[in-house]
Design an enzyme around this catalytic site. Structure first.
Site, PDB file in Angstrom:
ATOM      1  CB  SER A 113      29.480  70.772  60.835  1.00 50.72           C
ATOM      2  OG  SER A 113      29.276  69.434  60.470  1.00 50.72           O
ATOM      3  CE1 TYR A 223      27.472  67.705  64.613  1.00 51.58           C
ATOM      4  CE2 TYR A 223      27.390  66.008  62.932  1.00 51.58           C
ATOM      5  CZ  TYR A 223      27.661  67.302  63.308  1.00 51.58           C
ATOM      6  OH  TYR A 223      28.116  68.197  62.374  1.00 51.58           O
TER       7      TYR A 223
END
Ligand SMILES: *[C@@H]1O[C@H](CO)[C@@H](O)[C@H](O)[C@H]1NC(C)=O
Ligand SMILES: *[C@@H]1O[C@H](CO)[C@@H](O)[C@H](O)[C@H]1NC(C)=O
Ligand SMILES: *[C@@H]1O[C@H](CO)[C@@H](O)[C@H](O)[C@H]1NC(C)=O
Ligand SMILES: *[C@@H]1O[C@H](CO)[C@@H](O)[C@H](O)[C@H]1NC(C)=O
Ligand SMILES: *[C@@H]1O[C@H](CO)[C@@H](O)[C@H](O)[C@H]1NC(C)=O
Ligand SMILES: *[C@@H]1O[C@H](CO)[C@@H](O)[C@H](O)[C@H]1NC(C)=O
Length: 563
Positions: A113, A223
Site C-alpha cells: 500500500s 479504505y
C-alpha cells in the site's frame, strides 16, 4: 504469501488530552540535527543489538524469523546522502532461498500500500486539478445509471480514501493473489495473473457503475484499493501517459530512484519469502494501489526529499500534502493517502501526542519493509518507533536547551535605560519565556495583562506561562555583515484556571485546545505582540533574538556582551 509494507512517518503533535497541555499542531521545538546526536547513536546501537538478539533466537521475536526477511531504516532530514539512511538494519531469512543472496538497501521488495503514496505524488505532480470530478476524464462512469454518484467524486477524494468507492473489485489485493497462486500450482515467479488482470480491466469501468458505494462520498474514510485504479486511469486519460511512464518520469527519474517500478521487478535483486508469494506478478490496473516494487534506498531518497522540501513541490504544497483529510476513528486520521495515528505515550519522559504519518516534527522518517508473515511488521514498527522517536525528542530538547534556552540582551552599555533583556527556559513541554525586562521593569507581566484584557473574554485570564513555537518561516538575512537565518516564532500564552461551577459537566471545554484561535490578535505599533525572531548563524547556532513589538533591535547572547 508475501506482504510488504512500509511506513513513512511524519510526526506532528497537538490536541491536548486531559492530562496534557494545550500545544499547537506541528513542531514545538526546532527540528534537531540527528546525525551525530548521542541520544540517536545510543538508540541505534541499542536497537541493532536487540534485533540481533531477536533474529538469532536469543530473545523472542514474535514472528518466524527464519521466514521473514526485513529491512528497516531511520531517515533523517540532515543525513548527508539522501539514499543512505541514518540507520538501517537488514535481515535475510534463512528460508529465503530464491531471490537476492545479499540483502541491502538496493534489494527490491513489493511495497504494497505504500504504492498509494507514490500514486498520490504522481497526482500532485501531474498538473491535473485535484478538485476535478473523475467523470471529466472517465465519462464511462457517468454514461450509465450508477449506484455511485461518480460525478460528485473528485480526484482528491479518490486520493484520500474519501470517495466511498468499493475496497476492491471482485477480489482483494492479497486474497486474490492467494487464490490465483493456489490455482496455478504455487509457482512464486508465476506471471500467469496478467491475463486475468487485463480481462478484469476491460470490464472494470462498467463494473464500477454497478458496484455499491461503501459509504457516501466524503461521509467518512473507507479504505479502497480500487480508488487508486480509478485515480490513475483518470491521470492516464488526462496526461496521455501510462502508469509505468508516470512512475518513471514523475518519480523515479527526478529523484534518482533505481528500483521503483510497477511489479514485476528484478528477480535477482528481489526479497522473496518462502511459500506462496506475490513476487513476480503483473498487477496491471491494481499497481497504483498496491503493486509497486521499491527498495530501502529509494524510499529513503523519497522520504528525505519530502522532509527537506527538496521534492519537486513547493514547501507549501508539501505541508498541505502532509495534512489529515478526515478522522478515521479514535485518534487516527487519514490524509493523501497517509494513515495517521497519534499515540500519547511514545515519549514517556515528556508525554505529548505524536502524530505519525510520514515524518515531520523531528525531521525523521522510518521505513519498515518486510517479506513474509505480517505480524513481524507490527513488532518491528513498535520497536523502531519506541526507540527512535523518544531519542529524537531528547535530541530536539538537547538542541533547544543548548541553543535557545538562554539570555539575550541589548548590545550596549549596562546603564542604558532602554536596555532590554530576555531569557528563555525549556520546561517539560516546550520553550518558555522566563523573563522580559526593559530598564528593570517586568514586560512579561505587562504582556500577560494585555492578553487578559484583550482576549480574556473568549475564555479566561492568562497565566504567567508563555510558550513559543516555530512558524517554519525562515529567511536569509545578515547580522553584523555575516549571513544569518531569521526564524519566526509565535508566543502562546497559557490560560489560567477559569474557576469552578456547579453546572453539569463543568470543565469539559477546558480540554478543547482553543489557543490556536487566539494567535496574532493583539498588535502594538503595527507589530503582532506574539511574533518574535531568533537568528541562527551559518553553523546553525543561535546568535540573536528580536521582539519587533518591543522595538528591541536584535539582541545578542548575554555571554557575548562585554559590559
Ligand atoms: C506504457 O507505454 C510505453 C510507451 O508507449 C510502452 O512501451 C509500455 O508497454 C506501456 N506499458 C504498459 C504497462 O502499458
Ligand atoms: C515457514 O514457511 C514455510 C513455507 O511457507 C512453512 O511451511 C513453515 O511452516 C513456516 N514456518 C513457520 C515457523 O511459520
Ligand atoms: C517533568 O517531567 C519529569 C519526568 O517525567 C517529572 O518528574 C517532573 O515532575 C516534571 N515536571 C513538571 C514541572 O511537571
Ligand atoms: C540602548 O538600548 C536600546 C535598546 O536596545 C538601543 O536601541 C539604543 O541604541 C541603546 N542606546 C545606547 C546609548 O547604547
Ligand atoms: C553609562 O556608563 C558609562 C560608563 O560605564 C558612562 O561613561 C556613560 O556616561 C553612562 N551613560 C549614561 C547615559 O548614563
Ligand atoms: C529607567 O528606570 C529608572 C529608574 O527606575 C527611571 O528613572 C528611568 O526613567 C527609566 N527609563 C526609562 C527609559 O523608562
Amino acid at each position: 504469501m508475501m506482504r510488504s509494507t512500509s511506513l513513512l512517518l511524519p510526526l506532528f503533535s497537538g490536541l491536548a488530552a486531559a492530562t496534557l497541555i494545550c500545544r499547537p499542531e506541528g513542531p514545538v521545538l526546532p527540528k534537531p540535527a540527528l546525525q551525530d546526536t548521542p541520544a540517536i547513536k545510543d538508540a541505534a546501537a541499542s536497537l541493532t543489538k536487540t534485533l540481533d538478539a531477536a533474529v538469532s533466537g536469543a530473545i523472542k521475536a514474535g514472528w518466524p524469523v527464519e521466514n521473514v526477511s526485513f529491512s528497516l531504516a531511520v531517515i533523517s532530514k540532515d543525513q548527508k546522502d539522501p539514499g543512505v539512511p541514518l540507520w538501517e538494519y537488514h535481515h535475510l531469512a534463512t528460508n529465503n532461498v530464491i531471490g537476492t543472496k545479499k540483502l541491502d538497501r538496493d534489494s527490491q521488495y513489493l511495497i504494497g500500500s505504500v504504492s498509494k503514496v507514490i500514486s498520490d505524488y504522481i497526482l500532485l505532480k501531474s498538473g491535473v486539478d485535484i478538485n476535478t470530478p473523475v467523470t471529466k476524464y472517465l465519462s464511462e462512469l457517468k454514461d450509465s445509471p450508477s449506484r455511485i454518484r461518480w460525478e460528485d467524486v473528485t480526484l482528491k477524494m479518490l486520493a484520500s480514501q474519501l470517495s466511498g468507492a468499493p475496497t476492491n473489485y471482485g477480489f482483494s489485493e492479497f486474497y486474490y493473489l492467494k487464490e490465483v497462486f493456489l490455482a496455478t500450482a504455487s509457482i512464486p515467479n508465476s506471471r500467469t495473473i496478467s491475463y486475468q488482470v487485463l480481462t478484469i480491466a476491460l470490464d472494470f469501468l462498467k463494473g464500477m457503475t454497478k458496484s455499491y458505494p461503501v459509504v457516501a462520498p466524503m461521509e467518512r474514510p473507507a479504505y479502497s484499493n480500487i480508488a487508486y485504479t480509478i485515480l490513475v486511469m483518470a491521470i492516464e486519460e488526462a496526461t496521455g501517459k501510462n502508469y509505468t511512464q508516470l512512475v518513471e518520469n514523475i518519480v523515479a527519474k527526478p529523484l534518482d530512484l533505481q528500483n521503483t517500478v510497477p511489479s514485476p521487478g528484478d528477480d535477482k535483486r528481489a526479497v522473496i519469502p518462502p511459500g506462496d508469494s506475490g513476487w513476480g506478478a503483473d498487477y496491471g490496473y491494481n499497481a497504483p494501489g498496491g503493486g509497486l516494487v521499491s527498495s530501502l534506498g529509494d524510499l529513503s531518497k523519497f522520504a528525505h526529499a519530502i522532509m527537506t522540501r527538496s521534492i519537486d513541490l513547493t514547501p507549501t504544497q508539501v505541508r498541505q500534502w502532509l495534512k489529515p483529510q478526515a478522522y478515521s476513528g479514535g485518534f487516527s486520521a487519514v490524509g493523501m493517502p497517509w494513515e495517521i495515528f497519534r499515540p500519547h505515550n511514545l515519549t514517556p519522559k515528556h508525554p505529548h501526542p505524536v502524530t505519525i504519518f510520514v515524518v515531520d516534527e523531528y525531521g525523521l522518517s522510518l521505513v519498515v519493509l518486510t517479506a513474509g508473515p505480517m505480524n513481524a511488521v507490527t513488532f518491528l514498527t513498535d520497536a523502531i518507533l519506541g526507540t527512535f522517536v523518544p531519542a529524537a525528542d531528547e535530541a530536539s530538547r538537547a538542541q533547544a536547551k543548548k541553543e535557545y534556552a538562554r539570555t539575550f540582551k541589548s548590545g550596549c552599555a549596562k546603564n542604558n535605560t532602554s536596555m532590554i533583556d530576555v531569557s528563555f527556559d525549556l520546561d517539560n513541554h516546550s520553550l518558555v519565556i522566563s523573563s522580559i525586562r526593559r530598564n528593570g521593569s517586568d514586560i512579561l507581566a505587562a504582556m500577560t495583562k494585555i492578553w487578559s484584557m484583550t482576549m480574556g473574554q473568549f475564555t479566561s485570564n492568562f497565566g504567567s506561562t508563555v510558550r513559543l513555537f516555530p512558524a517554519d518561516l525562515d529567511e536569509k538575512t545578515t547580522l553584523h555583515g555575516k549571513p544569518v537565518t531569521s526564524e519566526v516564532w509565535r508566543l502562546w500564552p497559557e490560560f489560567a484556571s477559569i474557576g469552578e461551577s456547579d453546572l453539569p459537566r463543568s470543565g469539559t471545554l477546558m480540554d478543547d485546545c482553543v489557543m490556536w484561535t487566539l494567535g496574532d490578535w493583539v498588535h502594538y505599533g503595527g507589530e503582532p505582540m506574539d511574533r518574535v525572531l531568533f537568528y541562527r548563524d551559518g553553523d546553525g547556532h543561535v546568535v540573536g533574538f528580536e521582539a519587533p513589538f518591543l522595538r528591541s533591535g536584535i539582541l545578542q547572547l548575554a555571554k557575548n556582551i562585554s559590559d
